[in-house]
Design an enzyme around this catalytic site. Structure first.
Site, PDB file in Angstrom:
ATOM      1  N   ASP A 177       0.797  -1.242   0.000  1.00 12.72           N
ATOM      2  CA  ASP A 177       0.000   0.000   0.000  1.00 12.72           C
ATOM      3  C   ASP A 177       0.828   1.292   0.000  1.00 12.72           C
ATOM      4  OD1 ASP A 177      -1.942  -1.944   0.228  1.00 12.72           O
ATOM      5  OD2 ASP A 177      -2.849  -1.171   2.064  1.00 12.72           O
ATOM      6  N   ASP A 200      -4.462  -0.740  -1.758  1.00 14.03           N
ATOM      7  CA  ASP A 200      -5.768  -0.647  -1.135  1.00 14.03           C
ATOM      8  C   ASP A 200      -6.660  -0.052  -2.237  1.00 14.03           C
ATOM      9  OD1 ASP A 200      -6.968  -1.168   1.377  1.00 14.03           O
ATOM     10  OD2 ASP A 200      -6.973   0.954   1.913  1.00 14.03           O
ATOM     11  N   HIS A 208     -10.501   0.698  -2.827  1.00 15.18           N
ATOM     12  CA  HIS A 208     -11.870   0.678  -2.313  1.00 15.18           C
ATOM     13  C   HIS A 208     -12.881   1.251  -3.303  1.00 15.18           C
ATOM     14  CE1 HIS A 208     -10.327  -0.479   1.541  1.00 15.18           C
ATOM     15  NE2 HIS A 208      -9.788   0.684   1.837  1.00 15.18           N
ATOM     16  N   HIS A 244     -21.098   5.931   7.578  1.00 17.00           N
ATOM     17  CA  HIS A 244     -21.851   5.655   8.813  1.00 17.00           C
ATOM     18  C   HIS A 244     -22.329   6.967   9.422  1.00 17.00           C
ATOM     19  CE1 HIS A 244     -20.138   1.537   8.793  1.00 17.00           C
ATOM     20  NE2 HIS A 244     -19.128   2.161   8.226  1.00 17.00           N
ATOM     21  N   HIS A 297     -10.441   6.974   1.376  1.00 14.94           N
ATOM     22  CA  HIS A 297      -9.062   6.858   0.881  1.00 14.94           C
ATOM     23  C   HIS A 297      -8.975   5.766  -0.177  1.00 14.94           C
ATOM     24  CE1 HIS A 297      -9.459   3.801   4.002  1.00 14.94           C
ATOM     25  NE2 HIS A 297      -8.583   3.101   3.311  1.00 14.94           N
ATOM     26  N   LYS A 324      -6.644  -4.953  -2.998  1.00 17.83           N
ATOM     27  CA  LYS A 324      -7.306  -5.413  -1.776  1.00 17.83           C
ATOM     28  C   LYS A 324      -8.346  -4.403  -1.313  1.00 17.83           C
ATOM     29  CE  LYS A 324      -4.482  -4.545   1.858  1.00 17.83           C
ATOM     30  NZ  LYS A 324      -4.751  -3.105   2.127  1.00 17.83           N
ATOM     31  N   CYS A 377      -1.983  -2.473   7.668  1.00 18.40           N
ATOM     32  CA  CYS A 377      -1.911  -3.435   6.556  1.00 18.40           C
ATOM     33  C   CYS A 377      -0.612  -4.221   6.512  1.00 18.40           C
ATOM     34  CB  CYS A 377      -2.212  -2.720   5.245  1.00 18.40           C
ATOM     35  SG  CYS A 377      -3.945  -2.191   5.197  1.00 18.40           S
TER      36      CYS A 377
END
Ligand code: VGL
Ligand code: ZN
Length: 240
Positions: A21, A61, A63, A74, A104, A129, A179
């Site tokens: 990462d 990473d 996402h 949330h 991120h 990931k 990580c």
């Protein structure tokens, strides 16, 4: 400490380099989740990339928007301060608590890119990931949900290490207390001799965060080594 004859590597010795990462969003000054002094791992990673590892892998990473690890997903949650409970989508009884972060490394954004100074031309494979929006995946291998394991949060990493006959894995990157920690931990658990090259790691919790992670990793059989240590010398000597 130094053995004048030089210590010998384990036999067989087929080392891989695993760079975790090292992405713009984890690096100061502009990263959305900048790890303190995070960009300092890049020269260390670049020096290792020049060595004759049998395989050189970087992870990202990666996402989707709205990922469960983002505080913004949330109501009322604050990045860094809040946490949430994540359940296994295939088994509501299996849950874990996880910290919430600023948005991120969203796929397709500039922050998702590998750090611009990283010698990416020498990276032979990139593992993505954190793609499943429903679960956190710190480890480059898999999410911590195992009952049952989630195919959507299991990477190809173990498969490709086995396919290349890798025996030893050297880990650097970001972040040492998240990580890198979980990747090295799973790597050792899966049976590879696992090393973290300490100069090549920075942590969300700074030096204190790293010291704690390091003690736990040592307890799991991960070796913490130096970039000028004998273990890196073993790799350098593979060329001879
Ligand atoms: C990481 C927090 C959230 C890491 C990834 O790469 O250590 N930390 N996502
Ligand atoms: Zn993340």
């Amino acid at each position: 400490m130094t053995d004048p004859a030089g210590t010998q590597p384990p036999e067989p010795f087929r080392p891989a380099l695993l760079i975790i990462d090292v992405q713009e969003d984890f690096c100061p000054p502009h990263g959305a989740l900048a790890v303190p002094d995070g960009r300092a791992v890049v020269p260390v990673a670049n020096a290792l990339l020049a060595l004759p590892f049998v395989y050189k892998i970087a992870t990202k990473d990666h996402h989707p928007p709205g990922h469960v690890s983002f505080a913004s997903s949330h109501a009322g949650a604050a990045p860094f301060a809040s946490s949430t409970t994540i359940a296994n989508p295939a088994n509501a009884a299996e849950t874990y608590e996880t910290r919430l972060w600023p948005e991120h490394c969203v796929a397709g954004t500039p922050g998702n890119a590998l750090a611009r100074e990283l010698d990416a031309a020498r990276v032979e494979h990139v593992v993505l990931k954190g793609l499943d929006p429903r679960v956190e995946m710190y480890s480059a291998f898999r999410s911590p949900l195992r009952d049952p394991p989630l195919p959507s949060a299991t990477s190809e990493l173990a498969y490709i290490l086995r396919a290349r006959g890798v025996t030893d894995v050297f880990v650097v990157g970001l972040a040492g207390d998240y990580c890198v920690f979980w990747s090295a931990s799973d790597c050792a658990e899966d049976g590879w001799r696992t090393y973290v090259v300490e100069e090549g790691v920075r942590s969300v919790g700074g030096q204190e965060g790293w010291e704690k992670a390091k003690r736990e990793l040592e307890g799991k059989g991960v070796r913490i080594v130096s970039a000028d240590g004998e273990e890196i010398e073993w790799v350098r000597n593979l060329a001879a």
